[in-house]
Write a protein that holds these residues in place. Structure first.
Motif, PDB file in Angstrom:
ATOM      1  N   ARG A  72       2.219  -4.806  -7.672  1.00  0.00           N
ATOM      2  CA  ARG A  72       0.855  -4.426  -7.270  1.00  0.00           C
ATOM      3  C   ARG A  72       0.673  -2.911  -7.262  1.00  0.00           C
ATOM      4  NH1 ARG A  72      -0.785  -6.858  -1.894  1.00  0.00           N
ATOM      5  NH2 ARG A  72      -2.887  -6.231  -2.507  1.00  0.00           N
ATOM      6  N   THR A  76      -1.796  -0.608  -9.879  1.00  0.00           N
ATOM      7  CA  THR A  76      -2.724   0.246  -9.112  1.00  0.00           C
ATOM      8  C   THR A  76      -3.506  -0.515  -8.043  1.00  0.00           C
ATOM      9  OG1 THR A  76      -4.783   0.088 -10.399  1.00  0.00           O
ATOM     10  CG2 THR A  76      -3.107   1.590 -11.265  1.00  0.00           C
ATOM     11  N   GLU A  77      -3.141  -1.766  -7.800  1.00  0.00           N
ATOM     12  CA  GLU A  77      -3.870  -2.538  -6.797  1.00  0.00           C
ATOM     13  C   GLU A  77      -3.517  -2.075  -5.390  1.00  0.00           C
ATOM     14  OE1 GLU A  77      -3.186  -6.768  -7.204  1.00  0.00           O
ATOM     15  OE2 GLU A  77      -4.241  -7.104  -5.324  1.00  0.00           O
ATOM     16  N   LEU A  78      -2.351  -1.502  -5.264  1.00  0.00           N
ATOM     17  CA  LEU A  78      -1.850  -1.081  -3.958  1.00  0.00           C
ATOM     18  C   LEU A  78      -1.413   0.373  -4.061  1.00  0.00           C
ATOM     19  CD1 LEU A  78      -1.230  -2.562  -1.256  1.00  0.00           C
ATOM     20  CD2 LEU A  78       1.067  -2.954  -2.112  1.00  0.00           C
ATOM     21  N   ARG A  79      -1.845   1.180  -3.099  1.00  0.00           N
ATOM     22  CA  ARG A  79      -1.482   2.601  -3.145  1.00  0.00           C
ATOM     23  C   ARG A  79      -0.088   2.782  -2.559  1.00  0.00           C
ATOM     24  NH1 ARG A  79      -4.820   7.068  -3.228  1.00  0.00           N
ATOM     25  NH2 ARG A  79      -6.644   5.802  -2.724  1.00  0.00           N
ATOM     26  N   VAL A  93      -1.112   6.514 -10.068  1.00  0.00           N
ATOM     27  CA  VAL A  93      -1.557   6.685  -8.673  1.00  0.00           C
ATOM     28  C   VAL A  93      -2.818   7.545  -8.652  1.00  0.00           C
ATOM     29  CG1 VAL A  93      -0.900   7.486  -6.370  1.00  0.00           C
ATOM     30  CG2 VAL A  93       0.823   6.464  -7.883  1.00  0.00           C
ATOM     31  N   PRO A  96      -6.011   5.595 -11.636  1.00  0.00           N
ATOM     32  CA  PRO A  96      -5.809   4.148 -11.806  1.00  0.00           C
ATOM     33  C   PRO A  96      -6.613   3.521 -12.940  1.00  0.00           C
ATOM     34  CG  PRO A  96      -6.986   4.634  -9.758  1.00  0.00           C
ATOM     35  CD  PRO A  96      -6.511   5.930 -10.305  1.00  0.00           C
ATOM     36  N   LYS A 100      -5.115   1.620 -16.126  1.00  0.00           N
ATOM     37  CA  LYS A 100      -5.396   0.196 -16.341  1.00  0.00           C
ATOM     38  C   LYS A 100      -5.899  -0.095 -17.753  1.00  0.00           C
ATOM     39  CE  LYS A 100      -7.660  -0.605 -12.401  1.00  0.00           C
ATOM     40  NZ  LYS A 100      -8.446  -1.329 -11.386  1.00  0.00           N
ATOM     41  N   ILE A 105      -3.165  -7.477 -17.028  1.00  0.00           N
ATOM     42  CA  ILE A 105      -2.544  -7.839 -15.752  1.00  0.00           C
ATOM     43  C   ILE A 105      -2.849  -9.293 -15.402  1.00  0.00           C
ATOM     44  CG2 ILE A 105      -2.484  -7.291 -13.282  1.00  0.00           C
ATOM     45  CD1 ILE A 105      -3.638  -4.453 -14.152  1.00  0.00           C
ATOM     46  N   PRO A 107      -2.469 -11.256 -12.041  1.00  0.00           N
ATOM     47  CA  PRO A 107      -2.030 -11.231 -10.637  1.00  0.00           C
ATOM     48  C   PRO A 107      -1.444 -12.582 -10.238  1.00  0.00           C
ATOM     49  CG  PRO A 107      -4.377 -10.661 -10.860  1.00  0.00           C
ATOM     50  CD  PRO A 107      -3.924 -11.250 -12.150  1.00  0.00           C
TER      51      PRO A 107
ATOM     52  N   LYS B  88      -9.931 -10.089  -7.598  1.00  0.00           N
ATOM     53  CA  LYS B  88      -8.685  -9.565  -8.173  1.00  0.00           C
ATOM     54  C   LYS B  88      -8.784  -9.462  -9.687  1.00  0.00           C
ATOM     55  CE  LYS B  88      -5.036 -10.428  -4.955  1.00  0.00           C
ATOM     56  NZ  LYS B  88      -3.605 -10.580  -4.877  1.00  0.00           N
ATOM     57  N   ALA B  91     -10.490  -6.429 -10.393  1.00  0.00           N
ATOM     58  CA  ALA B  91      -9.630  -5.285 -10.045  1.00  0.00           C
ATOM     59  C   ALA B  91      -8.579  -5.008 -11.116  1.00  0.00           C
ATOM     60  CB  ALA B  91      -8.958  -5.538  -8.698  1.00  0.00           C
ATOM     61  N   THR B  92      -8.290  -6.009 -11.958  1.00  0.00           N
ATOM     62  CA  THR B  92      -7.283  -5.780 -13.003  1.00  0.00           C
ATOM     63  C   THR B  92      -7.881  -5.004 -14.188  1.00  0.00           C
ATOM     64  OG1 THR B  92      -7.784  -7.809 -14.230  1.00  0.00           O
ATOM     65  CG2 THR B  92      -6.127  -7.976 -12.492  1.00  0.00           C
ATOM     66  N   LEU B  93      -9.182  -4.841 -14.173  1.00  0.00           N
ATOM     67  CA  LEU B  93      -9.863  -4.232 -15.320  1.00  0.00           C
ATOM     68  C   LEU B  93     -10.129  -2.743 -15.092  1.00  0.00           C
ATOM     69  CD1 LEU B  93     -12.506  -7.059 -15.653  1.00  0.00           C
ATOM     70  CD2 LEU B  93     -10.596  -6.701 -17.204  1.00  0.00           C
ATOM     71  N   PRO B  94     -10.315  -2.013 -16.193  1.00  0.00           N
ATOM     72  CA  PRO B  94     -10.714  -0.607 -16.025  1.00  0.00           C
ATOM     73  C   PRO B  94     -12.193  -0.519 -15.671  1.00  0.00           C
ATOM     74  CG  PRO B  94     -10.464  -1.121 -18.355  1.00  0.00           C
ATOM     75  CD  PRO B  94     -10.099  -2.362 -17.613  1.00  0.00           C
ATOM     76  N   TRP B 243     -10.974  -1.274  -5.183  1.00  0.00           N
ATOM     77  CA  TRP B 243      -9.974  -2.175  -5.757  1.00  0.00           C
ATOM     78  C   TRP B 243      -8.616  -1.982  -5.109  1.00  0.00           C
ATOM     79  CZ3 TRP B 243     -13.435  -4.904  -7.266  1.00  0.00           C
ATOM     80  CH2 TRP B 243     -14.267  -4.716  -8.345  1.00  0.00           C
ATOM     81  N   ARG B 244      -8.343  -0.749  -4.731  1.00  0.00           N
ATOM     82  CA  ARG B 244      -6.983  -0.446  -4.301  1.00  0.00           C
ATOM     83  C   ARG B 244      -6.853  -0.521  -2.785  1.00  0.00           C
ATOM     84  NH1 ARG B 244      -3.828   4.404  -7.015  1.00  0.00           N
ATOM     85  NH2 ARG B 244      -5.485   5.654  -6.166  1.00  0.00           N
ATOM     86  N   GLU B 245      -5.849  -1.234  -2.348  1.00  0.00           N
ATOM     87  CA  GLU B 245      -5.587  -1.317  -0.913  1.00  0.00           C
ATOM     88  C   GLU B 245      -4.660  -0.184  -0.512  1.00  0.00           C
ATOM     89  OE1 GLU B 245      -3.949  -5.076   0.238  1.00  0.00           O
ATOM     90  OE2 GLU B 245      -5.271  -6.129  -1.131  1.00  0.00           O
ATOM     91  N   ASP B 246      -4.813   0.212   0.751  1.00  0.00           N
ATOM     92  CA  ASP B 246      -3.894   1.228   1.281  1.00  0.00           C
ATOM     93  C   ASP B 246      -2.730   0.557   1.968  1.00  0.00           C
ATOM     94  OD1 ASP B 246      -5.269   3.472   0.390  1.00  0.00           O
ATOM     95  OD2 ASP B 246      -6.725   3.243   2.001  1.00  0.00           O
TER      96      ASP B 246
END
Lengths: 319, 246
Positions: A72, A76-79, A93, A96, A100, A105, A107, B88, B91-94, B243-246
């Motif tokens: 992930r 780039t789904e998770l920082r 990072v 992203p 991508k 991808i 998931p 999701k 989120a996988t796409l640009p 899209w991105r989680e911390d």
């Protein structure tokens, strides 16, 4: 498949956004990747690895080892908490969306749009990957054919089986022939024939130049598909190399499986031996009548490294 | 251009998802607000309701339909995408998160357009005297949708579960209609509530819709308020939708 795969740089050169650059050998470079979740869980503890262009790398490890967290962050789904991820030279990072563009991808848990037809699903997502209308139609047709979904082209996705839906998710990753495929447990839940169909699709993508990073619970899948295998346990990459390189790490590389002669109804027992001769000596000494000797496999390396057997039920499902 | 294509594709994905539910959608978009219009008329005394009240009820029903499409249904859609894993896929796409939100927003605007048009036709059929200032009405409706969609996005992005999110969007959608002077005059509200209600986007929207339906155009304050709220809620929505989680 006639299309060739472009790298991100090549795509950008074609679009005139980047000056021509010599081809890079490294597709993905991960340095000291650390992920600590808000609850304090350390999911990845300093993972570093490099994946070469055109390689297939399988990531294996016990449940909760940090495989999905690793992937992930790659997608780039998770920082990441710390560390760096570079995809074809692009800092994933910091950029992203740009990173991508080079990735397809799948998931681990993603939903499909059940009321779209299979063709619509592929065409619309191909457009979202910035393919022209004509390219999107062509890409959808190719992927549908490749995944064996031609008979379902005009069916609603909601009418498909679980395995067919999983294939759609893999197909979405393949759209546009991205140079890097990141597949999180792509064949989990598939029957053996669907699994083999997916393997073929992955092999064909690699044949035209794709780099693939996938996670899997299936040792056979990792053995058969990948050039190199990474073993993640407790958030660390504890081994990374070709199957042969990993096997060398075993002091005892022969596996003797046998039944206890005193209690033949008991479960199969396993003993690792340093050599074939040593295994034979054990057979003679214990007067074993039901046994087999085999070279150690990835499963044995995995067990040796992680202390955990892989999921037998899943392995048996491969057939 | 790419961004426009992205927005159109997201819209088409959402639209294709509901094409088999056009019947129930039209029914819901029409029945709830129309029933509320008739109910309000009945409570006020069907035959004796003065023209101004009937116009208020129609304006209230239009705002009600906007609340339904922009908060409840849009929120439901966003929550469904989020909690069934469809988000999701995006989120996988640009694809920029804002393009996704705009795509869904266009879908909400299309739904609202159908709903409002139906109500205007029904209002006319029921004899409501109106001289709509259409250009201004369209501006008011667009701004109202943006305000309410922003709230829907905020709730959908922050909800911890599908059920929590849908409960919140339903409560917010209904609350913004029935706690604001949409169907009734502000004077009949408790004083404390009146102050609070004056700040709600639906209050400004109802006043502006009613004025434009009557052919008026003195809605500068309402447009300003709706613009400020739209910018604030959408900015917050865009910030939270990532899209991105911390």
């Amino acid at each position: 498949m006639t299309a060739t795969i472009e790298s991100l740089s090549q795509m950008e050169v074609r679009r005139g956004t980047l000056a021509p650059a010599p081809p890079r050998e490294i597709a993905v470079r991960v340095r000291d990747l650390i992920k600590v979740y808000r609850d304090g869980t350390e999911a990845n503890r300093g993972i570093s690895l490099e994946v070469r262009r055109g390689e297939v790398v399988a990531i294996v490890g016990p449940n909760g080892a940090g495989k999905t967290t690793f992937l992930r962050q790659l997608t780039t789904e998770l920082r990441p908490t710390a560390g760096s991820v570079s995809v074809f030279g692009v800092d994933a990072v910091a950029e992203p969306e740009r990173a991508k563009r080079a990735m397809g991808i799948t998931p681990q848990e993603a939903g499909v749009f059940e009321r779209l037809t299979v063709r619509e699903h592929f065409e619309l997502f191909a457009r979202l990957k910035h393919l022209s209308k004509r390219e999107a139609r062509e890409a959808a047709r190719e992927v549908i054919e490749e995944l064996g979904l031609s008979a379902e082209t005009n069916k609603n996705v909601g009418a498909l089986s679980g395995g067919q839906r999983r294939r759609i998710l893999i197909g979405l990753a393949l759209l546009g022939r991205p140079p890097l495929l990141v597949l999180d447990e792509p064949t989990t839940g598939l029957d053996p024939s669907s699994r083999r169909a997916v393997w073929s699709v992955i092999r064909r993508a690699v044949a035209v130049g794709a780099t693939v990073i996938l996670s899997t619970h299936y040792m056979e899948e990792a053995e058969r598909l990948s050039d190199r295998i990474g073993v993640i346990a407790a958030g660390r990459l504890i081994a990374f190399g070709t199957l042969d390189e990993l096997l060398v790490r075993l002091d005892r590389s022969y596996r003797l499986s046998y039944r206890d002669p005193i209690d033949p109804s008991s479960d199969l027992k396993i003993r690792y031996c340093a050599s074939f001769a040593q295994a034979q000596q054990h057979i003679a000494r214990e007067l074993l009548s039901e046994y087999s000797i085999a070279r150690a496999s990835l499963e044995d390396v995995y067990f040796n490294l992680t202390g955990e057997p892989f999921d037998k039920d899943e392995a048996e499902a491969i057939g | 251009m790419t961004r426009v294509t992205d927005i159109i594709c997201v819209f088409r994905i959402q639209f294709a998802g509901t094409r088999r539910e056009v019947g129930p959608f039209l029914l819901a978009a029409f029945v709830f607000p129309a029933a509320m219009y008739l109910f309000a008329n009945a409570v006020a005394g069907v035959e004796v309701a003065p023209e101004q009240s009937r116009l208020r009820f129609l304006a209230g029903s239009i705002v009600f339909s906007l609340s339904l499409t922009s908060i409840s249904w849009l929120g439901y859609l966003l929550l469904e995408n989020r909690f069934t894993g469809r988000l999701k896929l995006f989120a996988t796409l640009p694809l920029a998160p804002s393009s996704y939100v705009f795509g869904v927003l266009v879908f909400a605007i299309a739904q609202a357009a159908v709903s409002v048009t139906t109500l205007l036709v029904v209002g006319r059929a029921l004899g409501v005297q109106m001289r709509p200032n259409f250009p201004l009405l369209i501006v008011v409706i667009l701004l109202t949708i943006l305000c309410l969609c922003g709230l829907g996005v905020v709730v959908a992005a922050r909800a911890r579960s599908f059920s929590q999110g849908s409960l919140l969007t339903d409560t917010l959608g209904a609350g913004l209609i029935f706690l604001a002077p949409v169907y009734y005059a502000p004077e009949v509200m408790p004083r404390a509530l009146r102050v609070f209600a004056q700040l709600l986007p639906t209050t400004f929207a109802a006043r502006a819709v009613q004025t434009t339906l009557a052919g008026g155009h003195a809605i500068g304050n309402e447009l300003l308020a709706l613009s400020v709220i739209a910018v604030a809620t959408l900015a917050l929505g865009f910030k939270l939708m990532k899209w991105r989680e911390d």
